[in-house]
Design an enzyme around this catalytic site. Structure first.
Site, PDB file in Angstrom:
ATOM      1  N   ASP A  30       0.813  -1.217   0.000  1.00 19.84           N
ATOM      2  CA  ASP A  30       0.000   0.000   0.000  1.00 19.84           C
ATOM      3  C   ASP A  30       0.848   1.268   0.000  1.00 19.84           C
ATOM      4  O   ASP A  30       2.066   1.233   0.204  1.00 19.84           O
ATOM      5  CB  ASP A  30      -0.956  -0.002   1.208  1.00 19.84           C
ATOM      6  N   ASN A  55      -7.492  -1.933  14.444  1.00 16.39           N
ATOM      7  CA  ASN A  55      -8.868  -2.299  14.075  1.00 16.39           C
ATOM      8  C   ASN A  55      -8.923  -3.589  13.260  1.00 16.39           C
ATOM      9  O   ASN A  55      -9.950  -3.907  12.673  1.00 16.39           O
ATOM     10  CB  ASN A  55      -9.523  -1.149  13.297  1.00 16.39           C
ATOM     11  N   HIS A 109      -7.154  -4.272  10.520  1.00 16.17           N
ATOM     12  CA  HIS A 109      -6.925  -4.173   9.068  1.00 16.17           C
ATOM     13  C   HIS A 109      -5.631  -4.873   8.656  1.00 16.17           C
ATOM     14  O   HIS A 109      -4.684  -4.967   9.436  1.00 16.17           O
ATOM     15  CB  HIS A 109      -6.963  -2.716   8.576  1.00 16.17           C
ATOM     16  N   GLU A 151      -9.698  -1.601   5.504  1.00 16.17           N
ATOM     17  CA  GLU A 151     -10.338  -1.178   6.745  1.00 16.17           C
ATOM     18  C   GLU A 151     -11.603  -2.001   7.002  1.00 16.17           C
ATOM     19  O   GLU A 151     -12.104  -2.667   6.091  1.00 16.17           O
ATOM     20  CB  GLU A 151     -10.693   0.317   6.642  1.00 16.17           C
TER      21      GLU A 151
END
Ligand code: F6R
Length: 263
Positions: free
Chosen positions: A67, A137, A139, A144
Site C-alpha cells: 500500500d 482495528n 486491518h 479497513e
C-alpha cells in the site's frame, strides 16, 4: 495456521527475518510481498544485517508493497516509498526494476492504475510470500473494517482509527492522508504463503479476533482464516488475549517433528 509466540519485538523481528531469509535462500527469485510500519522495523534491520554479514542475496528477488498513502509524493518523509528506501531497499541489493510500491502521487484514473498494479503482480507470477502487519482495528494492508473480503487493489478511504494512529507523524491536520491505494483482501489471499507480524498490547484484541474470532469483514485479518498457509508471529503482549495458546504451542511442536520444512 501456525502461531509463533516470541517474548519481545526484537525476537519477533529476528524470527520473521529468518523465515524471509530461508525463503530467499530456497528461491533466489522469490516474489516477496512487503508491508511498512513500525512492526516491520526489526525484521528489515535483521534482513539488512543478513545481507551485509552473511551475503543474503536479493539481486533476483521481486518485491511488491501492499500500500501507499494517496497524495504523498515518493520523496515525502511519511510516504511508504521513503520508508522502504530508508529501512530496507537502499541497504540491500534488490534491483530497482524489481521493486513495486503503489504510486501515491497518481491523479485521475485510479481504477486503471490499480488494475495495472494487479497486472504487474500477475505478470510476475504471483506473490510467493506476503508479509503483513495488522492495524488496531484488524486491518491488513489498508483494508479497513467492512472491506469486501474479495476486494482487489483499489483506492480505500482510511478509517478514523487509522487516521488517529497516523496523526503523530504529520505536523498539520490537513497533511494527514485520508485515502490509500491498497492491495485487496482477495489479492492478499492469492499469495502462496502469508506471514503476519504483530507486537505490543495495542494489537492484542485485533490478534485474538483475527485468529479466534468469527470470519468477518469487520476484522479484515480474519479473512486469513480462509488461507491454507498462514503463520502469525506475535510477541507476548500482542498474543496476550489468545485463549488457545497451549494448543498453538503443541501444533508448533508437532510441525517441527512432522513437517519441519514448514518452519
Ligand atoms: C502498512 C500496512 C498496515 C500496517 C498496520 C500496522 O504497509 O499494510 O496494515 O501493517 O497498520 O502498522 P504498525 O506496524 O505501524 O503498527
Amino acid at each position: 495456521m501456525l502461531l509463533v509466540l516470541k517474548p519481545n519485538s526484537e525476537e519477533l523481528g529476528r524470527e520473521a527475518a529468518r523465515v524471509v531469509a530461508n525463503a530467499v535462500r530456497r528461491n533466489p527469485a522469490l516474489r516477496l510481498g512487503l508491508a511498512t510500519g513500525s512492526t516491520m522495523l526489526g525484521m528489515f534491520r535483521e534482513l539488512v544485517r543478513l545481507h551485509r554479514e552473511e551475503k543474503l542475496d536479493f539481486s533476483r528477488v521481486v518485491t511488491f508493497n501492499l500500500d501507499e498513502y494517496l497524495g504523498l509524493p515518493s520523496n515525502h518523509p511519511q510516504s511508504f516509498h521513503h520508508f522502504m528506501r530508508q529501512n530496507f531497499l537502499a541497504h540491500v541489493n534488490v534491483s530497482p526494476h524489481n521493486t513495486h510500491i503503489p504510486d501515491g502521487s497518481i491523479k485521475g484514473d485510479y481504477q486503471r492504475y490499480c488494475a495495472s498494479y494487479e497486472r504487474s503482480i500477475r505478470d510476475a507470477g504471483g506473490i510467493d510470500l506476503q508479509i503483513l502487519g495488522i492495524g488496531r482495528n484488524g486491518h491488513i494492508g489498508f483494508n479497513e473494517p467492512t472491506s469486501s473480503l474479495g476486494s482487489r487493489t483499489r483506492l480505500k478511504v482510511l478509517s478514523k482509527e487509522t487516521i488517529e494512529d497516523n496523526r503523530k507523524f504529520f505536523a498539520a491536520e490537513e497533511d494527514i492522508p485520508q485515502c490509500a491505494i491498497t492491495m485487496g483482501i482477495g489479492t492478499i489471499l492469492e499469495a502462496k504463503r502469508i506471514l503476519l507480524l504483530a507486537n505490543g498490547s495495542s494489537k492484542a484484541a485485533a490478534i485474538s479476533k483475527a485468529i479466534e474470532g468469527p470470519l468477518t469483514a469487520s476484522v479484515t485479518a480474519s479473512a486469513l482464516q480462509l488461507h491454507g498457509d498462514v503463520t502469525f508471529i506475535v510477541d507476548q503482549e500482542a498474543g496476550a488475549q489468545l485463549k488457545q495458546q497451549e494448543y498453538y504451542q503443541r501444533v508448533l511442536e508437532m510441525t517441527a517433528v512432522l513437517t519441519p520444512e514448514r518452519l
